[in-house]
Design a protein around this motif. Structure first.
Motif, PDB file in Angstrom:
ATOM      1  N   ARG A 122       0.857  -1.190   0.000  1.00 40.96           N
ATOM      2  CA  ARG A 122       0.000   0.000   0.000  1.00 40.96           C
ATOM      3  C   ARG A 122       0.892   1.239   0.000  1.00 40.96           C
ATOM      4  O   ARG A 122       1.979   1.233   0.591  1.00 40.96           O
ATOM      5  N   ALA A 123       0.394   2.260  -0.638  1.00 45.10           N
ATOM      6  CA  ALA A 123       1.172   3.498  -0.718  1.00 45.10           C
ATOM      7  C   ALA A 123       1.145   4.212   0.617  1.00 45.10           C
ATOM      8  O   ALA A 123       0.087   4.428   1.202  1.00 45.10           O
ATOM      9  N   VAL A 124       2.307   4.536   1.096  1.00 45.83           N
ATOM     10  CA  VAL A 124       2.413   5.201   2.389  1.00 45.83           C
ATOM     11  C   VAL A 124       2.485   6.723   2.203  1.00 45.83           C
ATOM     12  O   VAL A 124       1.726   7.479   2.796  1.00 45.83           O
ATOM     13  N   GLU A 125       3.392   7.135   1.396  1.00 48.02           N
ATOM     14  CA  GLU A 125       3.526   8.576   1.170  1.00 48.02           C
ATOM     15  C   GLU A 125       4.313   8.821  -0.117  1.00 48.02           C
ATOM     16  O   GLU A 125       4.948   7.927  -0.658  1.00 48.02           O
ATOM     17  N   VAL A 126       4.241  10.059  -0.516  1.00 56.50           N
ATOM     18  CA  VAL A 126       4.992  10.506  -1.703  1.00 56.50           C
ATOM     19  C   VAL A 126       6.092  11.444  -1.220  1.00 56.50           C
ATOM     20  O   VAL A 126       5.836  12.352  -0.429  1.00 56.50           O
ATOM     21  N   VAL A 127       7.278  11.202  -1.642  1.00 59.50           N
ATOM     22  CA  VAL A 127       8.403  12.031  -1.215  1.00 59.50           C
ATOM     23  C   VAL A 127       9.096  12.575  -2.451  1.00 59.50           C
ATOM     24  O   VAL A 127       9.016  12.022  -3.548  1.00 59.50           O
ATOM     25  N   ARG A 128       9.746  13.705  -2.239  1.00 57.98           N
ATOM     26  CA  ARG A 128      10.515  14.297  -3.353  1.00 57.98           C
ATOM     27  C   ARG A 128      11.800  13.524  -3.569  1.00 57.98           C
ATOM     28  O   ARG A 128      12.367  12.966  -2.637  1.00 57.98           O
ATOM     29  N   ALA A 129      12.226  13.521  -4.770  1.00 57.28           N
ATOM     30  CA  ALA A 129      13.438  12.781  -5.098  1.00 57.28           C
ATOM     31  C   ALA A 129      14.641  13.369  -4.390  1.00 57.28           C
ATOM     32  O   ALA A 129      15.510  12.655  -3.891  1.00 57.28           O
ATOM     33  N   GLY A 130      14.668  14.712  -4.320  1.00 61.68           N
ATOM     34  CA  GLY A 130      15.823  15.328  -3.697  1.00 61.68           C
ATOM     35  C   GLY A 130      15.911  15.036  -2.216  1.00 61.68           C
ATOM     36  O   GLY A 130      16.988  15.075  -1.627  1.00 61.68           O
ATOM     37  N   ALA A 131      14.769  14.744  -1.609  1.00 64.21           N
ATOM     38  CA  ALA A 131      14.771  14.475  -0.173  1.00 64.21           C
ATOM     39  C   ALA A 131      15.321  13.102   0.153  1.00 64.21           C
ATOM     40  O   ALA A 131      15.556  12.794   1.317  1.00 64.21           O
ATOM     41  N   LEU A 132      15.518  12.268  -0.848  1.00 62.50           N
ATOM     42  CA  LEU A 132      16.007  10.915  -0.597  1.00 62.50           C
ATOM     43  C   LEU A 132      17.506  10.803  -0.810  1.00 62.50           C
ATOM     44  O   LEU A 132      18.031   9.725  -1.039  1.00 62.50           O
ATOM     45  N   ALA A 133      18.182  11.917  -0.785  1.00 62.49           N
ATOM     46  CA  ALA A 133      19.617  11.891  -1.017  1.00 62.49           C
ATOM     47  C   ALA A 133      20.322  11.110   0.091  1.00 62.49           C
ATOM     48  O   ALA A 133      19.792  10.918   1.173  1.00 62.49           O
ATOM     49  N   ALA A 134      21.496  10.695  -0.196  1.00 63.94           N
ATOM     50  CA  ALA A 134      22.371   9.977   0.745  1.00 63.94           C
ATOM     51  C   ALA A 134      21.898   8.561   1.019  1.00 63.94           C
ATOM     52  O   ALA A 134      22.410   7.881   1.883  1.00 63.94           O
ATOM     53  N   THR A 135      20.920   8.119   0.308  1.00 64.83           N
ATOM     54  CA  THR A 135      20.474   6.736   0.466  1.00 64.83           C
ATOM     55  C   THR A 135      20.490   6.068  -0.890  1.00 64.83           C
ATOM     56  O   THR A 135      19.980   6.624  -1.847  1.00 64.83           O
TER      57      THR A 135
END
Lengths: 190, 316
Positions: free
Chosen positions: B241-254
């Motif tokens: 199930r979809a939990v949330e939508v996040v920006r691509a830039g916010a997922l940096a360092a992973t």
């Protein structure tokens, strides 16, 4: 010989071009001098006449020297007419007297020569009708070419008095030559 | 200067053969000067200077030579000017036809379609005319709304693996189903992916970014709107199930690792999405790229009838 010169000049022969100018400049100069009565202007207009006429040699059918001189005179006449008309237009004036352009051809044309003689008689008659002092100052200054100083010495007057006398004499002569165009009260006798 | 002095200067210039002063006057003044000339015509003409013929010939040779050279230079300048004008005209015509005809899928014979369009044309099935999907904001909004309706009704036209419907010849432009899905999942911000590519922009992240299987996003950001909970992802034997939508830039360092390809349910059928899993995945959470966004998925109940494609062994 002039026909050959014209042919060579038409081909771009620079020496022939110069020789052609030397052979034909005198009637053009006299023609222009008669019109402008100034040596500097006559020389300048003679040069401008050749400059206008020579590039047209390629498209002209001038075969001899006489034809070339006739063509040069036509160019000179148009040049003077344009210059006078331009000056009149700039000053918001009518053209001065283009009739003398016809009498300028008096050297070859009998009709023009007769007109030139009539013009000369008119001017001489107008001069004869002036006061003696007026007639003398005009004769010394315009016909004999004396300077103001020489004229003043000959007439026993100051140079300023000669200038004033000369001006009034010419105004009176203008009234005599152009009675329909002159206003009253100007240049009256002192 | 008094008129007496002006007239005297004029007469002096005539006598001495100098240039007469150029002074404008009224008609009477001009008549006065003409009177002077008429009197002067009674006198014999003044001869020019003795060297006048030589000076005349030299001046004519010089000036006529200059005029000929000027004429040649003028011809060269005219040639250069005409050439430049013709070049500008050809460029204008080329650019005008390039932009105008490309909409209709035709190209001027002196131009070639851009590489991007050629690539798109190859993605379309054979026989379909080349076209450019809409890229303006209004059209994207309409597509987003249409995608939401499609997601709600869970029915829609069949889509291919390429995420693009077959173009209807002569009909209106229809965005690809993949674009609709991404538009529906991305509630805010611009829609990237194929739509962005069609606008000449390359996606920064996502399956079309051109990168390898490993991605570099991480760390979801608070405040992003959650995805529609009715949308589910089937990946391997499990359902997410979809939990949330996040920006691509916010997922940096992973670093996310591509683990396979899943299929979204509740969206137009046949939509396949690449599935990524991070090294710090919590309870088997996975990510799927949607244009400039990522959807974080959490496992739901074990699904039955799920379809696993791509990397069956890589699923959770």
């Amino acid at each position: 010989m002039e026909k050959e010169l014209v042919t060579r000049a038409r081909r771009g022969d620079r020496a022939a071009l110069e020789e052609l100018c030397r052979a034909t400049w005198e009637p053009i100069y006299r023609f222009l001098y008669y019109l402008v009565q100034n040596r500097y202007e006559a020389e300048e207009l003679t040069q401008e006449t050749y400059l206008r006429a020579l590039p047209m040699l390629d498209v002209l059918r001038v075969q001899d020297g006489a034809g070339f001189v006739g063509y040069l005179k036509q160019v000179a006449r148009n040049l003077v007419r344009d210059r006078w008309r331009q000056r009149s237009r700039n000053a918001h004036l009518p053209a001065v007297d283009l009739a003398c352009l016809a009498s300028a051809d008096s050297f070859e044309d009998p009709v023009a020569a007769a007109e030139a003689r009539e013009e000369e008689e008119r001017v001489r008659a107008a001069l004869a009708g002036l006061a003696p002092d007026y007639r003398r100052v005009i004769t010394l200054r315009l016909l004999e070419g004396w300077s103001v100083r020489e004229t003043a010495r000959a007439m026993d007057r100051s140079e300023g008095a000669v200038r004033v006398l000369q001006y009034r004499a010419l105004v009176a002569l203008r009234k005599a030559l152009y009675p329909e165009k002159s206003s009253k009260g100007e240049g009256d006798l002192p | 200067m008094s008129p007496e002095d002006r007239l005297s200067l004029y007469i002096d210039a005539l006598i001495e053969g100098r240039r007469p002063p150029q002074a404008e006057g009224d008609e009477e003044w001009e008549l006065l000067l003409e009177t002077v000339r008429r009197v002067r015509r009674l006198a014999p003409p003044a001869a020019p200077e003795p060297d006048f013929p030589q000076r005349l010939a030299a001046a004519l040779s010089h000036q006529l030579g200059g005029r000929r050279a000027g004429a040649r230079w003028g011809l060269r300048r005219m040639t250069v000017f005409l050439g430049a004008a013709a070049a500008v005209l050809v460029l204008c015509c080329a650019s005008y036809g390039y932009g105008r005809w490309s909409v209709e899928g035709r190209w001027p014979w002196w131009t070639s379609p851009p590489a991007e369009t050629a690539r798109e044309r190859s993605a379309v099935e054979p026989g379909a005319p080349a076209r450019v999907a809409g890229g303006d904001g209004q059209e994207r909004a309409a597509v987003r709304q249409e995608a939401s309706q499609l997601a709600a009704s869970s029915s829609g036209p069949a889509v291919g693996t390429g995420g693009r419907e077959r173009a209807i010849k002569g009909g209106p432009e229809v965005p690809a189903a993949g674009d609709r899905v991404r538009a529906a999942l991305a509630p805010t911000g611009p829609v990237a992916g194929r739509a962005g590519e069609e606008e000449g922009r390359r996606p920064t992240v996502g399956p079309d970014a051109g990168g390898g299987p490993a991605r570099t996003p991480a760390a979801p950001v608070q405040g992003m709107p959650a995805a529609d909970p009715g949308i589910t992802l089937i990946f391997g034997p499990r359902e997410y199930r979809a939990v949330e939508v996040v920006r691509a830039g916010a997922l940096a360092a992973t670093t996310l690792e591509l683990v396979g390809e899943g299929r979204a349910r509740g969206l137009p059928d046949g939509e396949r999405v690449p599935v990524y899993r991070g090294p710090d995945a919590v309870a088997g959470e996975v990510y799927t790229p949607v244009g400039e966004f990522w959807i974080r998925w959490a496992p739901r109940e074990p699904a039955t009838g799920g379809v696993q494609t791509g990397n069956p062994d890589g699923g959770p």
